[in-house]
Design an enzyme around this catalytic site. Structure first.
Site, PDB file in Angstrom:
ATOM      1  N   CYS A   1     -66.658  76.178  23.348  1.00 60.08           N
ATOM      2  CA  CYS A   1     -67.111  75.907  21.973  1.00 60.08           C
ATOM      3  C   CYS A   1     -68.120  76.934  21.454  1.00 60.08           C
ATOM      4  O   CYS A   1     -67.936  77.513  20.386  1.00 60.08           O
ATOM      5  CB  CYS A   1     -67.654  74.483  21.855  1.00 60.08           C
ATOM      6  SG  CYS A   1     -69.177  74.162  22.766  1.00 60.08           S
TER       7      CYS A   1
ATOM      8  N   HIS B   1     -72.112  70.378  21.963  1.00 60.30           N
ATOM      9  CA  HIS B   1     -70.893  70.876  21.318  1.00 60.30           C
ATOM     10  C   HIS B   1     -71.207  71.469  19.954  1.00 60.30           C
ATOM     11  O   HIS B   1     -72.055  70.965  19.220  1.00 60.30           O
ATOM     12  CB  HIS B   1     -69.869  69.750  21.184  1.00 60.30           C
ATOM     13  CG  HIS B   1     -68.518  70.261  20.770  1.00 60.30           C
ATOM     14  ND1 HIS B   1     -67.766  71.096  21.557  1.00 60.30           N
ATOM     15  CD2 HIS B   1     -67.806  70.073  19.629  1.00 60.30           C
ATOM     16  CE1 HIS B   1     -66.627  71.384  20.932  1.00 60.30           C
ATOM     17  NE2 HIS B   1     -66.640  70.784  19.758  1.00 60.30           N
TER      18      HIS B   1
ATOM     19  N   HIS C   1     -63.080  74.427  15.751  1.00 60.07           N
ATOM     20  CA  HIS C   1     -63.794  74.497  17.026  1.00 60.07           C
ATOM     21  C   HIS C   1     -62.837  74.649  18.206  1.00 60.07           C
ATOM     22  O   HIS C   1     -61.621  74.510  18.069  1.00 60.07           O
ATOM     23  CB  HIS C   1     -64.677  73.254  17.212  1.00 60.07           C
ATOM     24  CG  HIS C   1     -63.906  71.965  17.399  1.00 60.07           C
ATOM     25  ND1 HIS C   1     -64.378  70.913  18.148  1.00 60.07           N
ATOM     26  CD2 HIS C   1     -62.688  71.553  16.940  1.00 60.07           C
ATOM     27  CE1 HIS C   1     -63.499  69.917  18.129  1.00 60.07           C
ATOM     28  NE2 HIS C   1     -62.474  70.280  17.410  1.00 60.07           N
TER      29      HIS C   1
END
Length: 202
Positions: free
Chosen positions: A117, A166, A178
């Site tokens: 990520c 994240h 993402h």
């Protein structure tokens, strides 16, 4: 009178005890059901992994290509609305991230063909000649925080989960671009699918 009050209290306590006992039983049943479901999921995952392990390298490559194609097609159907970019560099970073939709997630990688990520977000900004920290936790402190989702603009970093583990790029239309998790591909996803903490404008 005092005895009457004590007896009423005892009745109340007995009722509360019974209610608590029933709730405990419900909780115990729910826990047992969740355990059963977890075992089922783990069993299915193990079967899927076993099946995956039997595939040849050629078959795995074909499967990955299909996944990438599917992710790209899904990306084309996403309505991003008309949210403007936070800045020229944010627009450039977002365009770079869009160019790798369908790339596989790979923990610890920051491109050019696989990403985790924060690897995706740091790589995307690097393509816009902007250096940002490598991890999501550090990226959370890399710019100006935006706590209202309605104030987010395209290219803003979006931080998820309480421990900030994240991060993605705001894509407009309530979507985030993402690298989700192991086994997934770089893709758009609704911002509401994960616990939003705040945005960061670089």
């Amino acid at each position: 009178e005092a005895l009457k009050k004590v007896q009423e209290k005892q009745r109340e306590l007995a009722q509360q005890r019974q209610e608590a006992s029933e709730k405990l039983k419900d909780l115990s049943d729910t826990r047992a059901e969740l355990k059963k479901k977890k075992q089922e999921v783990q069993g299915k995952l193990a079967s899927a992994q076993k099946l995956l392990n039997t595939l040849t390298a050629k078959e795995k490559a074909a499967l990955a290509a299909q996944d990438r194609e599917r992710a790209t097609r899904a990306g084309e159907r996403v309505d991003l609305g008309h949210t403007k970019a936070a800045s020229g560099r944010a627009a450039a970073a977002f365009a770079a991230a869009q160019s790798v939709i369908g790339s596989p997630y790979d923990y610890g990688h920051a491109g050019p063909s696989t990403f985790d990520c924060s690897g995706l977000t740091s790589w995307a900004y690097a393509q816009a000649d902007v250096s940002i920290p490598r991890t999501s936790e550090a990226q959370a402190n890399a710019g100006t925080r935006i706590y209202s989702q309605s104030a987010l603009q395209v290219g803003d970093l979006v931080i998820f989960y309480g421990d900030q583990h994240h991060v993605g790029l705001y894509a407009g239309g309530g979507q985030v671009l993402h690298a989700p998790h192991s086994g997934a591909l770089v893709r758009y996803e609704s911002i509401g699918n994960m616990p939003f903490q705040f945005g960061v404008r670089i």
